[in-house]
Design a protein around this motif. Structure first.
Motif, PDB file in Angstrom:
ATOM      1  N   CYS A 143       0.788  -1.758  -0.235  1.00 45.22           N
ATOM      2  CA  CYS A 143       0.512   0.117   0.387  1.00 45.22           C
ATOM      3  C   CYS A 143       0.932   1.050   0.172  1.00 45.22           C
ATOM      4  CB  CYS A 143      -0.994   0.339   1.405  1.00 45.22           C
ATOM      5  SG  CYS A 143       0.181  -0.042   2.892  1.00 45.22           S
ATOM      6  N   ALA A 144       0.269   2.474  -0.306  1.00 44.09           N
ATOM      7  CA  ALA A 144       1.204   3.818  -0.928  1.00 44.09           C
ATOM      8  C   ALA A 144       0.050   4.578  -0.454  1.00 44.09           C
ATOM      9  CB  ALA A 144       1.884   3.851  -1.732  1.00 44.09           C
ATOM     10  N   ALA A 145       1.097   5.717   0.089  1.00 40.45           N
ATOM     11  CA  ALA A 145      -0.389   6.901  -0.270  1.00 40.45           C
ATOM     12  C   ALA A 145      -0.981   7.661  -1.128  1.00 40.45           C
ATOM     13  CB  ALA A 145       0.798   8.121   0.406  1.00 40.45           C
ATOM     14  N   ASN A 146       0.361   7.368  -2.264  1.00 37.53           N
ATOM     15  CA  ASN A 146      -0.732   7.423  -3.882  1.00 37.53           C
ATOM     16  C   ASN A 146      -1.506   7.225  -4.919  1.00 37.53           C
ATOM     17  OD1 ASN A 146       1.932   6.592  -3.385  1.00 37.53           O
ATOM     18  ND2 ASN A 146       2.454   7.081  -6.144  1.00 37.53           N
ATOM     19  N   VAL A 147      -1.453   5.718  -3.920  1.00 42.00           N
ATOM     20  CA  VAL A 147      -2.416   4.873  -4.523  1.00 42.00           C
ATOM     21  C   VAL A 147      -4.078   4.123  -4.211  1.00 42.00           C
ATOM     22  CG1 VAL A 147      -2.280   2.217  -5.309  1.00 42.00           C
ATOM     23  CG2 VAL A 147      -0.265   3.985  -5.554  1.00 42.00           C
ATOM     24  N   PHE A 148      -4.642   4.329  -4.973  1.00 42.39           N
ATOM     25  CA  PHE A 148      -6.370   4.381  -4.289  1.00 42.39           C
ATOM     26  C   PHE A 148      -6.783   2.963  -5.422  1.00 42.39           C
ATOM     27  CE2 PHE A 148      -4.849   8.590  -2.865  1.00 42.39           C
ATOM     28  CZ  PHE A 148      -5.525   8.875  -1.665  1.00 42.39           C
ATOM     29  N   ARG A 149      -7.612   2.642  -4.805  1.00 41.29           N
ATOM     30  CA  ARG A 149      -8.719   1.576  -6.279  1.00 41.29           C
ATOM     31  C   ARG A 149      -9.781   1.816  -5.273  1.00 41.29           C
ATOM     32  NH1 ARG A 149      -6.177  -4.885  -5.521  1.00 41.29           N
ATOM     33  NH2 ARG A 149      -6.279  -4.138  -3.958  1.00 41.29           N
ATOM     34  N   THR A 150     -11.112   1.826  -6.093  1.00 35.72           N
ATOM     35  CA  THR A 150     -12.594   2.407  -6.843  1.00 35.72           C
ATOM     36  C   THR A 150     -12.832   0.858  -6.868  1.00 35.72           C
ATOM     37  OG1 THR A 150     -12.308   3.187  -8.902  1.00 35.72           O
ATOM     38  CG2 THR A 150     -12.169   4.770  -7.323  1.00 35.72           C
ATOM     39  N   SER A 151     -12.194  -0.280  -6.788  1.00 35.05           N
ATOM     40  CA  SER A 151     -13.579  -1.639  -7.151  1.00 35.05           C
ATOM     41  C   SER A 151     -13.108  -2.521  -6.086  1.00 35.05           C
ATOM     42  CB  SER A 151     -11.578  -1.692  -8.525  1.00 35.05           C
ATOM     43  OG  SER A 151     -10.658  -1.876  -8.192  1.00 35.05           O
ATOM     44  N   PHE A 152     -12.133  -3.264  -5.632  1.00 35.89           N
ATOM     45  CA  PHE A 152     -12.654  -4.408  -4.821  1.00 35.89           C
ATOM     46  C   PHE A 152     -11.250  -4.823  -4.614  1.00 35.89           C
ATOM     47  CE2 PHE A 152     -12.548  -5.940  -9.389  1.00 35.89           C
ATOM     48  CZ  PHE A 152     -12.001  -6.566  -9.451  1.00 35.89           C
ATOM     49  N   SER A 153     -10.848  -6.124  -4.235  1.00 38.86           N
ATOM     50  CA  SER A 153     -10.124  -6.453  -3.534  1.00 38.86           C
ATOM     51  C   SER A 153     -10.321  -7.880  -4.152  1.00 38.86           C
ATOM     52  CB  SER A 153      -9.018  -6.755  -2.689  1.00 38.86           C
ATOM     53  OG  SER A 153      -9.430  -6.768  -1.545  1.00 38.86           O
ATOM     54  N   ASN A 154      -9.345  -9.013  -5.071  1.00 43.86           N
ATOM     55  CA  ASN A 154      -9.719  -9.882  -5.670  1.00 43.86           C
ATOM     56  C   ASN A 154     -10.548 -11.123  -4.581  1.00 43.86           C
ATOM     57  OD1 ASN A 154      -9.160  -9.741  -8.480  1.00 43.86           O
ATOM     58  ND2 ASN A 154      -7.110  -9.997  -8.250  1.00 43.86           N
ATOM     59  N   SER A 155      -9.477 -11.349  -3.201  1.00 47.07           N
ATOM     60  CA  SER A 155     -10.598 -12.261  -3.024  1.00 47.07           C
ATOM     61  C   SER A 155     -11.756 -11.302  -1.894  1.00 47.07           C
ATOM     62  CB  SER A 155      -9.211 -12.483  -1.187  1.00 47.07           C
ATOM     63  OG  SER A 155      -9.029 -11.185  -1.121  1.00 47.07           O
ATOM     64  N   GLN A 156     -12.677 -10.439  -2.042  1.00 46.62           N
ATOM     65  CA  GLN A 156     -13.113  -9.905  -1.661  1.00 46.62           C
ATOM     66  C   GLN A 156     -14.870 -10.541  -2.093  1.00 46.62           C
ATOM     67  OE1 GLN A 156     -13.764  -6.052  -2.229  1.00 46.62           O
ATOM     68  NE2 GLN A 156     -12.359  -5.131  -0.175  1.00 46.62           N
ATOM     69  N   MET A 157     -14.485 -10.970  -3.679  1.00 50.10           N
ATOM     70  CA  MET A 157     -16.016 -11.693  -4.175  1.00 50.10           C
ATOM     71  C   MET A 157     -15.917 -13.163  -3.597  1.00 50.10           C
ATOM     72  SD  MET A 157     -16.948  -9.411  -5.249  1.00 50.10           S
ATOM     73  CE  MET A 157     -15.851  -7.562  -5.752  1.00 50.10           C
ATOM     74  N   GLY A 158     -15.422 -13.908  -3.711  1.00 53.37           N
ATOM     75  CA  GLY A 158     -14.330 -15.632  -3.607  1.00 53.37           C
ATOM     76  C   GLY A 158     -15.224 -15.848  -1.816  1.00 53.37           C
ATOM     77  N   ILE A 159     -14.485 -15.219  -1.232  1.00 53.29           N
ATOM     78  CA  ILE A 159     -15.085 -14.840   0.260  1.00 53.29           C
ATOM     79  C   ILE A 159     -16.353 -15.298   0.212  1.00 53.29           C
ATOM     80  CG2 ILE A 159     -15.230 -13.333   2.128  1.00 53.29           C
ATOM     81  CD1 ILE A 159     -11.991 -12.533   1.876  1.00 53.29           C
ATOM     82  N   ALA A 160     -16.555 -13.979  -0.657  1.00 52.37           N
ATOM     83  CA  ALA A 160     -18.582 -13.933  -0.435  1.00 52.37           C
ATOM     84  C   ALA A 160     -19.067 -15.221  -0.305  1.00 52.37           C
ATOM     85  CB  ALA A 160     -18.843 -12.271  -0.398  1.00 52.37           C
ATOM     86  N   MET A 161     -18.908 -15.605  -1.712  1.00 54.56           N
ATOM     87  CA  MET A 161     -19.955 -16.736  -2.166  1.00 54.56           C
ATOM     88  C   MET A 161     -19.021 -18.530  -1.295  1.00 54.56           C
ATOM     89  SD  MET A 161     -21.456 -18.209  -4.439  1.00 54.56           S
ATOM     90  CE  MET A 161     -22.764 -17.358  -6.054  1.00 54.56           C
ATOM     91  N   GLY A 162     -17.836 -18.704  -1.003  1.00 57.53           N
ATOM     92  CA  GLY A 162     -17.302 -19.501  -0.185  1.00 57.53           C
ATOM     93  C   GLY A 162     -18.205 -19.530   1.128  1.00 57.53           C
ATOM     94  N   LYS A 163     -19.119 -18.355   1.659  1.00 59.00           N
ATOM     95  CA  LYS A 163     -20.009 -17.858   2.845  1.00 59.00           C
ATOM     96  C   LYS A 163     -20.821 -18.260   2.302  1.00 59.00           C
ATOM     97  CE  LYS A 163     -21.481 -15.005   5.381  1.00 59.00           C
ATOM     98  NZ  LYS A 163     -22.408 -15.087   5.331  1.00 59.00           N
ATOM     99  N   VAL A 164     -21.548 -18.385   1.073  1.00 63.93           N
ATOM    100  CA  VAL A 164     -22.972 -18.709   0.346  1.00 63.93           C
ATOM    101  C   VAL A 164     -23.064 -19.846  -0.400  1.00 63.93           C
ATOM    102  CG1 VAL A 164     -25.090 -18.377  -1.410  1.00 63.93           C
ATOM    103  CG2 VAL A 164     -23.244 -15.557  -0.296  1.00 63.93           C
ATOM    104  N   MET A 165     -21.566 -20.128  -0.169  1.00 67.60           N
ATOM    105  CA  MET A 165     -22.187 -21.971  -0.808  1.00 67.60           C
ATOM    106  C   MET A 165     -22.024 -23.145   0.387  1.00 67.60           C
ATOM    107  SD  MET A 165     -22.701 -22.127  -3.869  1.00 67.60           S
ATOM    108  CE  MET A 165     -24.001 -20.829  -3.902  1.00 67.60           C
TER     109      MET A 165
END
Ligand code: PHB
Length: 396
Positions: free
Chosen positions: A144-166
């Motif tokens: 991570c860095a002060a000058n770097v931002f993300r407005t999308s997601f991080s890759n593990s987030q969607m997997g974490i959600a679907m693993g729980k649902v399944m």
């Protein structure tokens, strides 16, 4: 020897030049405020992720247009690079934008491998970077860095959600399948983490190199393994082909295919019947009934004569974030510390719902469960409320 008069004149000119120079030195903010803001768009415009790059560009430009075509009073000058989703070309492409074009901010990209290289160049040059898709976990974690931002997601987030649902659906066995690079590995890794924590077992993790689409041998393997569910990460052109091949093999009749929403976002027109009924998890859904989303969808349709997808939302939010930061410093990019602080603290009214950033500048947002019905990824429920990443070693 020069006559006295001309010496005097030289003296007067020098004094005037010095005064002008001092004025420039004293007020760099003034000159920056008045110039155009240079925005470097480094995105894929060819290859399997081309549609994603175009949607992000459209979304970004829509938010700028809605803001009067300017950011904090400054007009925008765009510099555009097709990164081809090729990590090997990424350092050179990013350096071109920074060193040749002198951009004030880079916006990019889709592919995690390319984004990891871009983020390094941005860190090395202290250039502002806003990532409107690529989810590489490390960028907002240990790197991570002060000058770097993300407005999308991080890759593990969607997997974490679907693993729980399944796991909640009492599925016992799963096979994961993806391209072998950061995005696929982290997405399927997130799924494995919560699916197994909930009592399931990932019996096989299948990979093929990016951006290959020769799925047949792997589909044969899935048929033989007969898991309760298959979790797949693919996107763009590759997602269209995978979902169609999976259905053509008849597997969707017996083994549900699930994944992050990238598997069915911006792709349903091409996937047709093959995608019907699929469940996916994502920070966006077509039918989200909030005022911002309704206005966004109408404006996007009017501007581009097509339905927006999650990539368009992420591009739109990248511009919204930039506008928040720039407004806070009245357009003066020289006030970097204040600019970055305002962006980090931003509360954005996103078409996805509310969007805030964690310490590493990664989104905190709701992850939705969606179901494909016709040409829509229909909202089903909130799979995880206010999902935020752990710091993963980010020190800011
Ligand atoms: C990525 O490489 O991080 C990536 C690419 C396409 C997506 C999502 C993530 O749809």
């Amino acid at each position: 020897m020069k006559p006295i008069g001309s010496l005097r004149r030289i003296g007067a000119m020098t004094a005037a030049a010095m005064a002008a120079g001092a004025l420039l030195l004293a007020s760099p903010a003034l000159s920056q405020q008045q110039g155009k803001l240079k925005v470097g768009l480094m995105l894929p415009y060819t290859g399997t992720y081309a549609a994603l790059g175009n949607a992000i560009t459209n979304g970004f430009k829509l938010a700028i247009e809605e803001n009067g075509g300017k950011v904090a009073g400054r007009e925008i000058e765009y510099f555009v690079v097709d990164d081809e989703s090729d990590p090997a070309k990424a350092p050179e492409n990013a350096n071109k934008l920074i060193k040749r074009d002198n951009v004030d901010v880079m916006v990019g990209t889709v592919h995690s491998g390319v984004a990891l290289a871009m983020a390094k160049v941005a860190r090395d040059n202290n250039t502002l970077l806003i990532i409107p898709n690529a989810g590489a976990d490390d960028i907002t974690g240990p790197l991570c860095a002060a000058n770097v931002f993300r407005t999308s997601f991080s890759n593990s987030q969607m997997g974490i959600a679907m693993g729980k649902v399944m796991a909640d659906q009492k599925k016992k066995t799963a096979v994961t399948i993806t391209w072998k690079y950061a995005a696929g590995e982290e997405s399927t890794g997130g799924f494995k983490e919560t699916f197994e924590a909930g009592g399931g077992k990932v019996v096989k993790e299948l990979f093929l190199p990016f951006p290959q689409v020769e799925f047949q041998p792997l589909l044969t393997e899935i048929a033989a393994l007969k898991p309760d569910v298959v979790y797949a990460f693919f996107a763009g052109g590759g997602a269209v082909k995978f979902v169609k091949d999976y259905a053509a093999a008849g597997l969707n009749k017996t083994i549900p295919l699930v994944g992050p929403g990238f598997l069915t976002d911006g792709t349903l027109e091409a996937q047709g019947d093959a995608a019907q009924g699929m469940l996916t998890t994502l920070h966006y859904a077509d039918g989200l009934n909030n005022p911002k989303n309704n206005a966004f969808r109408a404006a996007y349709m009017k501007a581009y004569k097509s339905e927006p997808d999650v990539y368009a939302v992420q591009g739109y939010d990248a511009a919204q974030l930039l506008i928040v930061g720039m407004n806070a410093v009245k357009g003066d990019t020289g006030k970097r510390a204040e600019l970055v602080a305002a962006m980090g603290a931003a509360k954005i009214d996103s078409p996805r719902g509310s969007l805030a950033l964690n310490k590493g500048h990664n989104p905190i947002h709701d992850i939705y469960l969606r179901k494909v019905e016709g040409k829509e990824n229909k909202y089903v429920s909130v799979a995880v409320k206010n999902l935020t990443d752990p710091p993963r070693g980010c020190k800011l």
